[in-house]
Design an enzyme around this catalytic site. Structure first.
Site, PDB file in Angstrom:
ATOM      1  N   TYR A  23       0.821  -1.211   0.000  1.00 17.19           N
ATOM      2  CA  TYR A  23       0.000   0.000   0.000  1.00 17.19           C
ATOM      3  C   TYR A  23       0.858   1.266   0.000  1.00 17.19           C
ATOM      4  O   TYR A  23       1.986   1.272   0.470  1.00 17.19           O
ATOM      5  CB  TYR A  23      -0.915   0.016   1.220  1.00 17.19           C
ATOM      6  N   PRO A  74     -16.423  -0.314   1.297  1.00 15.38           N
ATOM      7  CA  PRO A  74     -17.830  -0.308   1.720  1.00 15.38           C
ATOM      8  C   PRO A  74     -18.647   0.817   1.102  1.00 15.38           C
ATOM      9  O   PRO A  74     -19.876   0.751   1.105  1.00 15.38           O
ATOM     10  CB  PRO A  74     -17.728  -0.134   3.240  1.00 15.38           C
ATOM     11  N   GLY A 129     -16.162   2.720  -3.968  1.00  8.05           N
ATOM     12  CA  GLY A 129     -15.398   3.715  -4.720  1.00  8.05           C
ATOM     13  C   GLY A 129     -15.889   5.137  -4.559  1.00  8.05           C
ATOM     14  O   GLY A 129     -15.622   5.993  -5.408  1.00  8.05           O
ATOM     15  N   GLY A 130     -16.603   5.406  -3.450  1.00  4.11           N
ATOM     16  CA  GLY A 130     -17.106   6.746  -3.182  1.00  4.11           C
ATOM     17  C   GLY A 130     -18.510   7.000  -3.689  1.00  4.11           C
ATOM     18  O   GLY A 130     -19.124   8.017  -3.345  1.00  4.11           O
ATOM     19  N   LEU A 131     -19.062   6.090  -4.491  1.00  2.00           N
ATOM     20  CA  LEU A 131     -20.395   6.302  -5.054  1.00  2.00           C
ATOM     21  C   LEU A 131     -21.462   6.344  -3.969  1.00  2.00           C
ATOM     22  O   LEU A 131     -22.477   7.022  -4.125  1.00  2.00           O
ATOM     23  CB  LEU A 131     -20.714   5.196  -6.064  1.00  2.00           C
ATOM     24  N   LEU A 132     -21.238   5.630  -2.857  1.00  2.00           N
ATOM     25  CA  LEU A 132     -22.209   5.614  -1.770  1.00  2.00           C
ATOM     26  C   LEU A 132     -21.884   6.649  -0.691  1.00  2.00           C
ATOM     27  O   LEU A 132     -22.469   6.619   0.400  1.00  2.00           O
ATOM     28  CB  LEU A 132     -22.275   4.214  -1.144  1.00  2.00           C
TER      29      LEU A 132
END
Length: 344
Positions: free
Chosen positions: A53, A221, A224-227
């Site tokens: 990472y 969760p 990708g930021g859509l939620l």
């Protein structure tokens, strides 16, 4: 903040876990230090990282140093935790490509031992609380991987073992092997991509983990930021596009818009709704979030205190139905979501 049991270890971990995949890019090292401090102040005691990472080219971004010039996420995290190591449960991983050699990846004895020793140095710690086999390795028998983990546990270098991105049958097989050989390395956690929009974990993995006493720890969760914010749709690179995928399909965007509408109706932020729904799912102990700044961290952390009603949970669950992996007899379908047991 609330806490859950991590498998059957006796460890209590915060329901929100701080992810570090993009440390060094967003947040940059200075902001990452502030982010770790804010996480500890918010009661977050669970941090997720990996040997690859932070300085992966796939996370390159305009304005950030190129991957070869960035410190690893483990190094950044280790510096941020100086003097506070005992306050956190650190999870890291091995199996990713770490060099150009043919043995610079995998779950062999050679690679795991080398990466654990490197992770210990980068994290500036004497032990790792939870070490994940990052992905299945078709070239190394699971027996070999669990045996080296057992040795590392006996040496005190790691405390517990997890499996990341492994299917349910692999998690089950690992428990059979550990039981048959009397190993201490039976997995206590299964890390998996899991969200309201990606429910594949519910086909078999969640049920298997529930039966085995293994905690499910979802990553991505917020999909990708859509939620979290529909503004992500305006970014030049969104969703899985950085991995060469096409991005968010129209059906996912439609569900996200409905989550946004319901959240506004309930007086919640999208990320609070999405994370609270996921925390209600069976076997889920903690969810890994990847905030880029302190404001996003605090918004994510607040989800641990949200209690959705059964009606709200059912409304969200019905937005996207994941078909079971096997045929259910009439009247023998999946159980309704139940709230996980937590304490303050």
């Amino acid at each position: 903040m609330e806490y859950s049991a991590l498998g059957q270890t006796g460890l209590r971990v915060s329901r929100i876990c701080l992810g570090t995949a993009t440390f060094g890019v967003a947040p940059d090292p200075q902001e990452a230090d502030r982010l770790v401090g804010a996480a500890l102040e918010a009661g977050i005691n669970f941090v997720d990282t990996a040997d690859v990472y932070g300085n992966m080219p796939v996370f390159d971004r305009a304005g950030a140093p190129p991957a070869a010039e960035r410190d690893s996420a483990e190094e950044i995290l280790g510096r941020s935790l100086r003097g506070r190591r005992d306050e956190v449960v650190i999870a890291t991983k091995a199996n990713g490509i770490t060099g150009l050699g043919v043995n610079d990846r995998g779950l062999s004895r050679r690679h795991i031992i080398r990466q654990v020793e490197r992770s210990l140095r980068r994290l500036s710690t004497d032990w790792i609380d939870l070490h994940y086999a990052h992905d299945p390795d078709p070239d190394t028998p699971l027996e070999e991987t669990l045996a080296v983990y057992d040795d590392l546990i006996r040496q005190g270098k790691i405390r517990h073992v997890g499996l990341s991105n492994h299917p349910a049958w692999k998690v089950t097989q690992a428990h059979w092997i550990a039981d048959d050989r009397r190993l201490r390395s039976a997995p206590v956690a299964a890390e998996v991509k899991y969200s309201l929009l990606d429910r594949a974990a519910e086909r078999e993995l969640a049920a298997a983990c529930g039966q085995l006493g293994v905690s499910v720890v979802p990553y991505a969760p917020l999909h990708g930021g859509l939620l979290a914010d529909l503004g992500v749709l305006g970014r030049p690179v969104s969703g899985d596009q950085r991995f060469g995928a096409p991005g968010f399909p129209p059906e996912e965007v439609a569900v996200a818009r409905e989550v946004d509408r319901l959240s506004r109706e309930w007086g919640l932020g999208m990320q609070q709704t999405a994370l609270a729904w996921l925390l209600s799912r069976p076997a889920v102990a903690s969810v890994i979030v990847g905030p880029e700044n302190v404001a996003e961290l605090r918004a994510d952390a607040s989800a641990a205190d949200v209690r959705l009603s059964m009606e709200q949970l059912e409304a969200l669950t019905a937005l996207k139905v994941e078909p079971p992996a096997f045929h259910h007899r009439a009247g023998d379908g999946p159980r309704q979501p139940s709230s996980a047991s937590t304490d303050s």
